[in-house]
Design a protein around this motif. Structure first.
Motif, PDB file in Angstrom:
ATOM      1  N   ALA A  97      94.526  16.203  55.353  1.00 15.99           N
ATOM      2  CA  ALA A  97      95.442  15.392  55.302  1.00 15.99           C
ATOM      3  C   ALA A  97      96.013  15.317  56.867  1.00 15.99           C
ATOM      4  N   LEU A  98      96.064  16.284  57.703  1.00 16.64           N
ATOM      5  CA  LEU A  98      96.357  15.884  58.980  1.00 16.64           C
ATOM      6  C   LEU A  98      95.350  15.121  59.809  1.00 16.64           C
ATOM      7  N   LEU A  99      94.092  15.404  59.646  1.00 19.49           N
ATOM      8  CA  LEU A  99      93.052  14.271  60.137  1.00 19.49           C
ATOM      9  C   LEU A  99      93.173  12.749  59.717  1.00 19.49           C
TER      10      LEU A  99
ATOM     11  N   LEU B  89      86.342  14.741  69.904  1.00 19.58           N
ATOM     12  CA  LEU B  89      87.254  15.749  69.199  1.00 19.58           C
ATOM     13  C   LEU B  89      87.526  15.418  67.689  1.00 19.58           C
ATOM     14  N   GLU B  90      87.879  14.315  67.459  1.00 15.38           N
ATOM     15  CA  GLU B  90      87.960  13.996  65.870  1.00 15.38           C
ATOM     16  C   GLU B  90      86.496  14.487  64.728  1.00 15.38           C
ATOM     17  N   ARG B  91      85.442  14.233  65.684  1.00 19.12           N
ATOM     18  CA  ARG B  91      84.296  14.546  64.793  1.00 19.12           C
ATOM     19  C   ARG B  91      84.152  16.005  64.705  1.00 19.12           C
TER      20      ARG B  91
ATOM     21  N   ASP C 239      86.067  23.300  72.523  1.00 18.41           N
ATOM     22  CA  ASP C 239      85.345  22.936  73.600  1.00 18.41           C
ATOM     23  C   ASP C 239      85.829  21.247  73.818  1.00 18.41           C
ATOM     24  N   MET C 240      85.862  20.533  72.745  1.00 20.91           N
ATOM     25  CA  MET C 240      86.209  19.418  72.791  1.00 20.91           C
ATOM     26  C   MET C 240      87.511  18.891  73.211  1.00 20.91           C
TER      27      MET C 240
END
Length: 321
Positions: A232-234, A252-254, A309-310
């Motif tokens: 839900a946050l994503l 970062l999203e991926r 890392d991202m």
């Protein structure tokens, strides 16, 4: 004393605290800067040596029938604990000594860091001695006496180091969680739910989800609830068009999406009680980053580390702008 198989803990230290400065607005005080430098030094030491020491330990005890009793001298294949790359060892020497002397003091953290540094130095002196002994095959010329005499002190030092690592891990976790909560409040109050807000929130919630599933028997009901909240946050970040057009945010999203996927696979595997095949078990024991079995805690940890890392790359790129 039990010398069961040990794995390095999932630590707050995995997530370098570059976020402490990179996501804050405005100049910080000298004390704040030194506080970040102090903690970063502790984290750099932990990250540098924790995993290699655990791997060396497994290599050392792997050929013994009874690691608690120690080597008998009748084993066909023997291996020393191996050494750690010099630049990793260096991270726990002068930089740690300097960091421990920095002010202000951190009463909840400094004693754990000091003990970790001391137990590492003590252990590593014995590791180097043992590795030279095994590398030179001295056991072939002393009727295996050195194997037996070195074992008990080495194992005692390992146990002290592992205990110190657990304590430092917990102290770093607590400090990171407290600092993250403070940051989220500060950022939301000053700029709303910005990219910096979501970056910290996604990393923190991803860590909690990974920790929960990084055990042999996780609480699946709690895990499902946390996974649903993470998803839900994503989705909310997407709906808010956070980081739109920013390539690093896309990375970062991926990485966060992959973590959510692997958390779901972990839940499904634990729920189905599907055992690992022999080949899957060998992949896990190899300690590699790739080809870990789907649904394993190891595969999930790799995904979390990729997210870290991202996040660090995004923090660095944001700071350079």
């Amino acid at each position: 004393m039990s010398f069961r198989t040990r794995t390095a803990p999932l630590a707050a230290a995995i997530a370098l605290i570059s976020l402490l400065g990179a996501c804050s607005k405005g100049p910080g005080s000298v004390a704040d800067t030194q506080g970040v430098e102090k903690v970063n030094a502790y984290i750099a030491c932990f990250n540098a040596v924790e995993q290699p020491i655990h791997e060396g330990f497994q290599q050392y005890i792997g050929w013994m029938q009874d690691p608690e009793a120690g080597p008998t001298g009748n084993e066909k294949k023997v291996r020393g604990p191996g050494t750690v790359l010099s630049h990793r060892v260096d991270a726990c020497n002068a930089p740690m000594v300097a960091a421990l002397a920095m002010t202000p003091a951190e009463p909840a953290l400094d004693p754990a860091a000091s003990n970790y540094q001391k137990t590492f130095v003590d252990l590593y002196a014995l590791i180097e001695q043992a590795d030279r002994y095994y590398s030179r095959e001295d056991y072939l010329r002393d009727d295996h006496a050195g194997m037996r005499s070195q074992h008990a002190p080495l194992m005692k030092a390992y146990m002290a180091f592992f205990d110190a690592g657990t304590a430092l891990d917990a102290a770093l976790e607590k400090r990171e969680d407290e600092r993250r909560a403070e940051q989220l409040k500060e950022i939301e109050a000053s700029e709303g739910r910005s990219m910096a807000y979501y970056q910290i929130k996604i990393l923190g919630d991803g860590k909690q989800l990974t920790q929960l599933l990084n055990t042999e028997a996780p609480d699946l009901a709690v895990a499902r609830t946390q996974l649903t909240a993470f998803q839900a946050l994503l989705q909310q970040a997407q709906d808010d068009k956070v980081g739109k057009g920013d390539a690093m945010w896309g990375h970062l999203e991926r990485a966060a999406d992959t973590l959510a996927r692997d958390a779901g696979r972990r839940i499904e595997r634990v729920e189905s009680k599907k055992p690992y095949t022999r080949s899957e078990q060998m992949l896990i024991e190899s300690g590699g980053r790739i080809n870990n079995p789907q649904g394993s805690a190891e595969a999930l940890l790799v995904s979390y580390n990729d997210l870290v890392d991202m996040s660090n790359r995004l923090a660095q790129s944001s700071g350079a702008r």
